[in-house]
Every structure is written in C-alpha cells, then in structure tokens.
Design a protein around this motif. Structure first.
Motif, PDB file in Angstrom:
ATOM      1  N   THR A  74      41.083  52.351 -11.045  1.00 49.39           N
ATOM      2  CA  THR A  74      42.338  52.061 -11.737  1.00 49.39           C
ATOM      3  C   THR A  74      42.433  50.581 -12.067  1.00 49.39           C
ATOM      4  O   THR A  74      41.832  49.732 -11.416  1.00 49.39           O
ATOM      5  CB  THR A  74      43.559  52.468 -10.886  1.00 49.39           C
ATOM      6  OG1 THR A  74      43.531  51.751  -9.645  1.00 49.39           O
ATOM      7  CG2 THR A  74      43.552  53.967 -10.624  1.00 49.39           C
ATOM      8  N   TYR A  75      43.196  50.265 -13.090  1.00 46.78           N
ATOM      9  CA  TYR A  75      43.439  48.885 -13.533  1.00 46.78           C
ATOM     10  C   TYR A  75      44.338  48.192 -12.499  1.00 46.78           C
ATOM     11  O   TYR A  75      45.210  48.835 -11.934  1.00 46.78           O
ATOM     12  CB  TYR A  75      44.110  48.920 -14.907  1.00 46.78           C
ATOM     13  CG  TYR A  75      44.344  47.565 -15.512  1.00 46.78           C
ATOM     14  CD1 TYR A  75      43.322  46.908 -16.183  1.00 46.78           C
ATOM     15  CD2 TYR A  75      45.581  46.934 -15.385  1.00 46.78           C
ATOM     16  CE1 TYR A  75      43.538  45.657 -16.737  1.00 46.78           C
ATOM     17  CE2 TYR A  75      45.797  45.688 -15.927  1.00 46.78           C
ATOM     18  CZ  TYR A  75      44.770  45.049 -16.601  1.00 46.78           C
ATOM     19  OH  TYR A  75      44.975  43.813 -17.143  1.00 46.78           O
TER      20      TYR A  75
ATOM     21  N   ILE B 116      35.885  49.140 -34.117  1.00 43.79           N
ATOM     22  CA  ILE B 116      36.525  48.734 -32.868  1.00 43.79           C
ATOM     23  C   ILE B 116      37.051  47.318 -33.048  1.00 43.79           C
ATOM     24  O   ILE B 116      36.280  46.385 -33.262  1.00 43.79           O
ATOM     25  CB  ILE B 116      35.537  48.780 -31.694  1.00 43.79           C
ATOM     26  CG1 ILE B 116      34.910  50.168 -31.585  1.00 43.79           C
ATOM     27  CG2 ILE B 116      36.233  48.407 -30.387  1.00 43.79           C
ATOM     28  CD1 ILE B 116      33.761  50.227 -30.614  1.00 43.79           C
ATOM     29  N   LYS B 117      38.342  47.141 -32.964  1.00 45.78           N
ATOM     30  CA  LYS B 117      38.953  45.836 -33.197  1.00 45.78           C
ATOM     31  C   LYS B 117      38.478  44.821 -32.164  1.00 45.78           C
ATOM     32  O   LYS B 117      38.357  45.128 -30.982  1.00 45.78           O
ATOM     33  CB  LYS B 117      40.483  45.945 -33.152  1.00 45.78           C
ATOM     34  CG  LYS B 117      41.085  46.715 -34.312  1.00 45.78           C
ATOM     35  CD  LYS B 117      42.599  46.743 -34.210  1.00 45.78           C
ATOM     36  CE  LYS B 117      43.211  47.516 -35.381  1.00 45.78           C
ATOM     37  NZ  LYS B 117      44.691  47.570 -35.273  1.00 45.78           N
ATOM     38  N   ASN B 118      38.213  43.609 -32.619  1.00 39.76           N
ATOM     39  CA  ASN B 118      37.865  42.511 -31.722  1.00 39.76           C
ATOM     40  C   ASN B 118      39.164  41.912 -31.195  1.00 39.76           C
ATOM     41  O   ASN B 118      39.677  40.930 -31.707  1.00 39.76           O
ATOM     42  CB  ASN B 118      37.034  41.456 -32.469  1.00 39.76           C
ATOM     43  CG  ASN B 118      36.658  40.290 -31.578  1.00 39.76           C
ATOM     44  OD1 ASN B 118      36.616  40.419 -30.358  1.00 39.76           O
ATOM     45  ND2 ASN B 118      36.382  39.148 -32.188  1.00 39.76           N
TER      46      ASN B 118
ATOM     47  N   TYR C 282      41.601  44.955 -24.718  1.00 41.85           N
ATOM     48  CA  TYR C 282      40.291  45.597 -24.787  1.00 41.85           C
ATOM     49  C   TYR C 282      40.357  47.083 -24.428  1.00 41.85           C
ATOM     50  O   TYR C 282      39.773  47.930 -25.110  1.00 41.85           O
ATOM     51  CB  TYR C 282      39.322  44.871 -23.857  1.00 41.85           C
ATOM     52  CG  TYR C 282      37.887  45.316 -23.965  1.00 41.85           C
ATOM     53  CD1 TYR C 282      37.176  45.174 -25.154  1.00 41.85           C
ATOM     54  CD2 TYR C 282      37.236  45.867 -22.863  1.00 41.85           C
ATOM     55  CE1 TYR C 282      35.849  45.571 -25.249  1.00 41.85           C
ATOM     56  CE2 TYR C 282      35.906  46.265 -22.956  1.00 41.85           C
ATOM     57  CZ  TYR C 282      35.219  46.117 -24.146  1.00 41.85           C
ATOM     58  OH  TYR C 282      33.913  46.521 -24.236  1.00 41.85           O
ATOM     59  N   GLY C 283      41.081  47.407 -23.376  1.00 45.75           N
ATOM     60  CA  GLY C 283      41.178  48.809 -22.973  1.00 45.75           C
ATOM     61  C   GLY C 283      41.807  49.664 -24.057  1.00 45.75           C
ATOM     62  O   GLY C 283      41.346  50.775 -24.328  1.00 45.75           O
ATOM     63  N   LYS C 284      42.852  49.154 -24.697  1.00 44.26           N
ATOM     64  CA  LYS C 284      43.537  49.918 -25.732  1.00 44.26           C
ATOM     65  C   LYS C 284      42.649  50.138 -26.948  1.00 44.26           C
ATOM     66  O   LYS C 284      42.608  51.248 -27.499  1.00 44.26           O
ATOM     67  CB  LYS C 284      44.820  49.211 -26.153  1.00 44.26           C
ATOM     68  CG  LYS C 284      45.603  49.964 -27.232  1.00 44.26           C
ATOM     69  CD  LYS C 284      46.859  49.229 -27.630  1.00 44.26           C
ATOM     70  CE  LYS C 284      47.692  50.032 -28.617  1.00 44.26           C
ATOM     71  NZ  LYS C 284      46.927  50.410 -29.836  1.00 44.26           N
ATOM     72  N   VAL C 285      41.919  49.105 -27.387  1.00 46.05           N
ATOM     73  CA  VAL C 285      41.113  49.270 -28.598  1.00 46.05           C
ATOM     74  C   VAL C 285      39.986  50.274 -28.348  1.00 46.05           C
ATOM     75  O   VAL C 285      39.594  51.009 -29.264  1.00 46.05           O
ATOM     76  CB  VAL C 285      40.554  47.928 -29.122  1.00 46.05           C
ATOM     77  CG1 VAL C 285      41.677  46.990 -29.493  1.00 46.05           C
ATOM     78  CG2 VAL C 285      39.620  47.263 -28.125  1.00 46.05           C
TER      79      VAL C 285
ATOM     80  N   GLY D  25      33.102  50.954 -18.858  1.00 45.30           N
ATOM     81  CA  GLY D  25      34.317  51.489 -19.454  1.00 45.30           C
ATOM     82  C   GLY D  25      34.026  52.660 -20.366  1.00 45.30           C
ATOM     83  O   GLY D  25      32.867  52.970 -20.683  1.00 45.30           O
ATOM     84  N   ILE D  26      35.073  53.287 -20.825  1.00 42.31           N
ATOM     85  CA  ILE D  26      34.952  54.457 -21.681  1.00 42.31           C
ATOM     86  C   ILE D  26      34.104  54.129 -22.913  1.00 42.31           C
ATOM     87  O   ILE D  26      34.387  53.189 -23.647  1.00 42.31           O
ATOM     88  CB  ILE D  26      36.352  54.980 -22.084  1.00 42.31           C
ATOM     89  CG1 ILE D  26      36.233  56.167 -23.040  1.00 42.31           C
ATOM     90  CG2 ILE D  26      37.228  53.884 -22.655  1.00 42.31           C
ATOM     91  CD1 ILE D  26      37.574  56.811 -23.367  1.00 42.31           C
ATOM     92  N   GLY D  27      33.040  54.891 -23.103  1.00 42.64           N
ATOM     93  CA  GLY D  27      32.188  54.744 -24.277  1.00 42.64           C
ATOM     94  C   GLY D  27      31.189  53.626 -24.226  1.00 42.64           C
ATOM     95  O   GLY D  27      30.410  53.458 -25.165  1.00 42.64           O
ATOM     96  N   ASN D  28      31.153  52.826 -23.161  1.00 36.52           N
ATOM     97  CA  ASN D  28      30.195  51.722 -23.065  1.00 36.52           C
ATOM     98  C   ASN D  28      28.863  52.231 -22.523  1.00 36.52           C
ATOM     99  O   ASN D  28      28.811  52.858 -21.469  1.00 36.52           O
ATOM    100  CB  ASN D  28      30.734  50.623 -22.148  1.00 36.52           C
ATOM    101  CG  ASN D  28      31.870  49.854 -22.785  1.00 36.52           C
ATOM    102  OD1 ASN D  28      31.920  49.696 -24.000  1.00 36.52           O
ATOM    103  ND2 ASN D  28      32.797  49.377 -21.968  1.00 36.52           N
ATOM    104  N   GLY D  29      27.761  51.900 -23.219  1.00 41.01           N
ATOM    105  CA  GLY D  29      26.492  52.552 -22.923  1.00 41.01           C
ATOM    106  C   GLY D  29      25.468  51.785 -22.122  1.00 41.01           C
ATOM    107  O   GLY D  29      24.566  52.394 -21.566  1.00 41.01           O
ATOM    108  N   ASN D  30      25.542  50.451 -22.099  1.00 38.48           N
ATOM    109  CA  ASN D  30      24.527  49.666 -21.380  1.00 38.48           C
ATOM    110  C   ASN D  30      25.031  49.337 -19.978  1.00 38.48           C
ATOM    111  O   ASN D  30      25.455  48.225 -19.699  1.00 38.48           O
ATOM    112  CB  ASN D  30      24.208  48.368 -22.144  1.00 38.48           C
ATOM    113  CG  ASN D  30      23.426  48.631 -23.400  1.00 38.48           C
ATOM    114  OD1 ASN D  30      22.604  49.536 -23.452  1.00 38.48           O
ATOM    115  ND2 ASN D  30      23.679  47.840 -24.429  1.00 38.48           N
ATOM    116  N   GLN D  31      24.951  50.300 -19.077  1.00 38.98           N
ATOM    117  CA  GLN D  31      25.603  50.166 -17.777  1.00 38.98           C
ATOM    118  C   GLN D  31      24.638  49.910 -16.627  1.00 38.98           C
ATOM    119  O   GLN D  31      24.964  49.170 -15.706  1.00 38.98           O
ATOM    120  CB  GLN D  31      26.401  51.433 -17.462  1.00 38.98           C
ATOM    121  CG  GLN D  31      27.562  51.695 -18.392  1.00 38.98           C
ATOM    122  CD  GLN D  31      28.395  52.870 -17.929  1.00 38.98           C
ATOM    123  OE1 GLN D  31      28.359  53.265 -16.772  1.00 38.98           O
ATOM    124  NE2 GLN D  31      29.152  53.447 -18.843  1.00 38.98           N
ATOM    125  N   THR D  32      23.492  50.539 -16.621  1.00 37.20           N
ATOM    126  CA  THR D  32      22.626  50.543 -15.440  1.00 37.20           C
ATOM    127  C   THR D  32      21.348  49.746 -15.698  1.00 37.20           C
ATOM    128  O   THR D  32      20.998  49.472 -16.851  1.00 37.20           O
ATOM    129  CB  THR D  32      22.234  51.976 -15.065  1.00 37.20           C
ATOM    130  OG1 THR D  32      21.320  52.493 -16.051  1.00 37.20           O
ATOM    131  CG2 THR D  32      23.459  52.882 -14.971  1.00 37.20           C
TER     132      THR D  32
END
Length: 304
Positions: free
Chosen positions: A245-246, A111-113, A118-121, A179-186
């Motif tokens: 939405t953004y 995942i590019k820094n 950020y949304g695109k990567v 966001g999509i694929g982000n795991g530490n949410q709650t």
C-alpha cells in the motif's frame, strides 16, 4: 579508478540551491571524487535554467521537458524516436552523453510525464488486469505470460534501434519499481535486454519483496552479468513485511542504518563490483548522504 558522485535534481527542492550545489561539489571533490548532476525527468524549467551553465558534468534522466514518457513497449519505433527528441536537445545543450529512462510500460496508450502523479497516470494508461488486488503494484503472475514476453521482445528491439540511432550516446534502461504495467523489475529482466543498465537499488529492493528473490544476491548478479553504467542510491524504507500500500514501496529516503534495506551492505556490493558512477537520488539529498556514501565506499574499498 575515477569515481563519480552526482546529485539528482530531486535533491534540490528547497533553500539556496546554487549554494548547496557548491558546498556538495566541494565536499565530493575534496575527498578525491568527481562531482556531477543528473537531471531528473521532473526537473522544472526554472531550475534547469538556473543550473545548466554550471561547470559540472551532467547526465539526464529522460524524458526531459516532454509531455509523455518514452515507451519502448510501443510497437511503433517512430513514436519512440519522436519521444526522445526533447531529451536529445537538452543533452546537446549540456554536452551530456549519458541518458537513462524507464522504458517498459505494458500499454500502447500515451503515458503523461507527470511524476508528481505517477500512480494516477499509470492507472489511466494501463489495464487494471495487471494490478495486484487494489494496490498500485504489478501482479507478478503477469510476468510469466506470453503477453509480457511479447512486450519484452519489443522493448529489446526498440532499445537496440534507439541506441543505433544515437551511437554517440550511452543510452541506459533503468530497472522499474514493480508498479502496475512496469516490466523491467527483476535481475533476469535486465539481463535479457542486452543493453546498458542504470541500476536503481531502491526499486530492486521493492521488486525483491514482491517477486520474492534475494535482494543482495540479485544486486550482485546484475552488477556481474549486466553492463551497469551507474546506480541510483537511496534508502528504501519499505519493510520486509510490505503490504503493497501507498506510500511504502519507493520512499527515496536519506541514507541510514535504520531500515530493513542495509545501505552499508548495498554500497559494499557495488564497491566490490567496481561500480564507478553513483547518483544520490534522495528527496532533498544533502551533505550527510554524501558523507555516508564516501565513508562506506572507503570502508568497502579497504576490504576488497
């Protein structure tokens, strides 16, 4: 109790930066608090060279000067360790011992820094099956799957290994924007990790709207049940009726009392829980944000 107020480098986007830092430092210290700076992973080399010699304490939001994010969900710990090396070098140069980062991405692809995109990567690296409709947020149903739980176990193992590799550092995981694929949410996700936490109030606000939990109760629970080292503070102006939405979702706005997210109540909960390290992570954050934090912290301290 020593209270630190630091500014993220996302506060330094315009004007005479060194003058701004000096003025903010004087304001913080004249009110009896400790001043610091946190390098954001978006920091440019030019800004870094300008501020690295300042006589202030630094913390680091990793990865710094790296091509890719550090992904603890990757089952190859050597890749995790290698991805931390540039950050470790910067920490040594700054005599910094505290680092935090987002480390849970549901993918094995690099995942590019590239924080500006950020949304695109994330879309490039993470399977669309995790997306809620055509939005940029995570479908919360995937947080109940065995696939997610497997990634979660890998993250917990790898943060333990990384901390063991750098025992002199305090290495924290930050809760994610949902966001999509982000795991530490709650709050439950953070409690599961059993590691130092850097709590981002704005991200937790967005997560509460998507995952439908009480934000203020969740904030309080994380403070009470996790090892919270520090907190990112900003007003998330996303409303209760967020349509996912953004650009809503992660606004990093100035402190105010004019949004659905009650910043006075947030600071009150953090103060009551004796949180001692606050990072103002506001785009172009300024003296007014510092004053808001100081005033609300004092009011809350008197009530405690």
């Amino acid at each position: 109790m020593d209270i630190k107020i630091e500014l993220s480098t996302i506060c330094f986007r315009q004007g005479n930066i060194l003058e701004k830092i000096a003025q903010c430092q004087e304001l913080v210290e004249s009110n009896g608090f400790t001043f610091g700076i946190q390098l954001h992973n978006s920091v440019a080399r030019e800004l870094y060279e300008k501020i690295k010699g300042l006589d202030v304490e630094f913390t680091v939001h990793a990865p710094v000067f790296s091509d890719y994010f550090i992904n603890l969900a990757h089952d190859d710990f050597d890749a995790v360790f290698s991805g931390f090396q540039n950050t470790a070098h910067v920490m040594k140069e700054l005599h910094s011992s505290t680092v935090l980062f987002h480390g849970f991405f549901m993918t094995h692809k690099p995942i590019k820094n590239d924080p500006a995109n950020y949304g695109k990567v994330l879309r490039d690296a993470i399977d669309n099956k995790y997306r809620l409709g055509d939005t940029r947020v995570m479908d919360p149903r995937f947080l109940e799957t065995e696939e997610f739980k497997g990634y979660q176990q890998t993250v917990k193992k790898n943060i333990r290994l990384l901390r063991e590799s750098y025992p002199a550092y305090t290495i924290c995981l930050e809760n994610d924007f949902p966001g999509i694929g982000n795991g530490n949410q709650t709050p439950a996700h953070l409690m599961y990790l059993d590691c130092p936490i850097w709590l981002d109030a704005g991200h937790l606000w967005a997560s509460s709207l998507l995952n439908k939990f009480d934000f203020y109760a969740g904030l309080d629970a994380v403070c009470k049940q996790c090892n919270v080292i520090g907190v990112h503070l900003n007003t998330n102006e996303t409303p209760h009726n967020w349509d996912f939405t953004y650009p809503s979702g992660d606004t990093h706005s100035h402190f105010s009392g004019n949004s659905d997210m009650d910043m006075k109540r947030v600071i009150g909960i953090l103060t009551e829980n004796r949180i001692t390290h606050f990072t103002i992570e506001v785009t172009d954050g300024n003296r007014e944000d510092i004053l808001f934090l100081i005033q609300q912290h004092r009011i809350s301290s008197q009530k405690a």
